[in-house]
Scaffold this motif. Structure first.
Motif, mmCIF file in Angstrom:
data_model
loop_
_atom_site.group_PDB
_atom_site.id
_atom_site.type_symbol
_atom_site.label_atom_id
_atom_site.label_comp_id
_atom_site.label_asym_id
_atom_site.label_seq_id
_atom_site.Cartn_x
_atom_site.Cartn_y
_atom_site.Cartn_z
ATOM 1 N N ASP A 176 -4.379 12.303 -1.061
ATOM 2 C CA ASP A 176 -3.720 11.470 0.116
ATOM 3 C C ASP A 176 -4.995 12.689 1.037
ATOM 4 N N SER A 217 -11.870 9.019 -6.037
ATOM 5 C CA SER A 217 -11.719 9.412 -4.031
ATOM 6 C C SER A 217 -13.338 9.264 -3.582
ATOM 7 N N ASP A 258 -8.043 10.293 0.892
ATOM 8 C CA ASP A 258 -7.807 8.523 1.279
ATOM 9 C C ASP A 258 -7.398 7.965 2.925
ATOM 10 N N THR A 259 -6.803 9.075 3.157
ATOM 11 C CA THR A 259 -6.394 8.955 4.487
ATOM 12 C C THR A 259 -6.880 9.045 5.854
ATOM 13 N N ASP A 262 1.020 -1.365 -0.179
ATOM 14 C CA ASP A 262 0.064 -0.005 0.089
ATOM 15 C C ASP A 262 0.717 1.148 0.334
ATOM 16 N N PRO A 291 0.914 5.972 -1.101
ATOM 17 C CA PRO A 291 -0.602 7.274 -1.080
ATOM 18 C C PRO A 291 -0.558 7.328 -3.036
ATOM 19 N N LEU A 301 -6.211 4.825 4.721
ATOM 20 C CA LEU A 301 -4.714 4.545 3.757
ATOM 21 C C LEU A 301 -4.112 4.564 5.640
ATOM 22 N N ARG A 346 -4.419 0.517 -1.572
ATOM 23 C CA ARG A 346 -4.495 1.809 -0.035
ATOM 24 C C ARG A 346 -5.049 0.527 0.830
ATOM 25 N N ASP A 347 -5.823 -0.638 1.101
ATOM 26 C CA ASP A 347 -6.116 -1.242 2.053
ATOM 27 C C ASP A 347 -6.353 -2.845 1.730
#
Ligand code: DC
Length: 214
Positions: A172, A93, A175-176, A6, A8, A183, A124-125
């Motif tokens: 980022d 996203s 996603d986080t 995984d 970014p 992420l 990402r996961d």
């Protein structure tokens, strides 16, 4: 064997994962391509990316397969290059943040791993949610500035570097911070700072870990 990676956007995961898979004779699974494919169909059907119910219905209904070169097919049709368009990139996203979409796609990813008897997955996961029991886990990272520079080299565009970096930072953040499967670097993933390494060096490091040389 399952290897999960995984990191970014723009960390070079696809290039590296593809090559690691080839070296080890395993299937390569580009999980981002699956979310991009759902997003492409959602947009083509005029569905709003915030409409969870309809996005989930698309994720459950379309058939996603990978050809021998690892490229995605959507209901039998080539997904490349349309899944990489700026419009898809801007909306992916939002679509991939829906729990229903994720659950449909994760089921499919596990089924592919089962059918192929192992694989190299990147996304990402994949280390945290999809394959928590993976044999090897890696987290590829670099600064947003460095990742923007790499993106530009990989896919030259007319857009200024600052704009590409801003897009990466926006992704980022989404996603986080999303509620479902954000992420994260899981504790048992090996961190590789790709900022100072080229793809050959990253691949060599990963292979050394997998082969127990490190
Ligand atoms: O790796 P990529 O840029 O092609 O991924 C596109 C988007 O898909 C990314 O911004 C977030 C989403 N994604 C995800 O949510 N989970 C994954 N395992 C892979 C990608």
């Amino acid at each position: 064997m399952i290897i999960a990676m995984d990191g970014p956007a723009g960390a070079g995961k696809s290039t590296v994962a593809k090559r690691v898979a080839r070296e080890l004779g395993l299937t390569f699974l580009d999980t981002g391509a699956m979310y991009r494919a759902v997003t492409l169909v959602v947009l083509n059907r005029g569905i709003h990316p915030s409409d969870e119910e309809r996005c989930t219905a698309v994720a459950r209904e379309i058939e996603l397969t990978f050809d021998d070169s690892g490229e995605i097919r959507i209901d039998g049709e080539a997904g490349e290059p349309d899944i990489r368009s700026d419009t898809v990139t801007l909306n992916v996203s939002a679509v991939s943040a829906h729990a229903g979409v994720r659950s449909a796609i994760v089921d499919e990813q596990r089924a592919i791993a089962e059918r192929r008897g192992g694989l190299v997955a990147e996304g990402r996961d994949t280390t945290s949610v999809v394959f928590p029991g993976a044999d090897h886990k890696f987290f590829l990272d670099a600064s947003a500035k460095e990742r923007a520079r790499r993106r530009e080299l990989q896919r030259p565009s007319e857009r200024p570097l600052a704009e590409i970096q801003a897009d990466i930072e926006r992704r980022d953040k989404l996603d986080t911070t999303r509620a479902h499967s954000p992420l994260v670097q899981v504790p048992d993933a090996i961190l590789i700072d790709v900022g100072s390494l080229n793809a050959d060096q990253v691949v060599a490091r990963i292979l050394a870990h997998v082969r127990g040389e490190r």
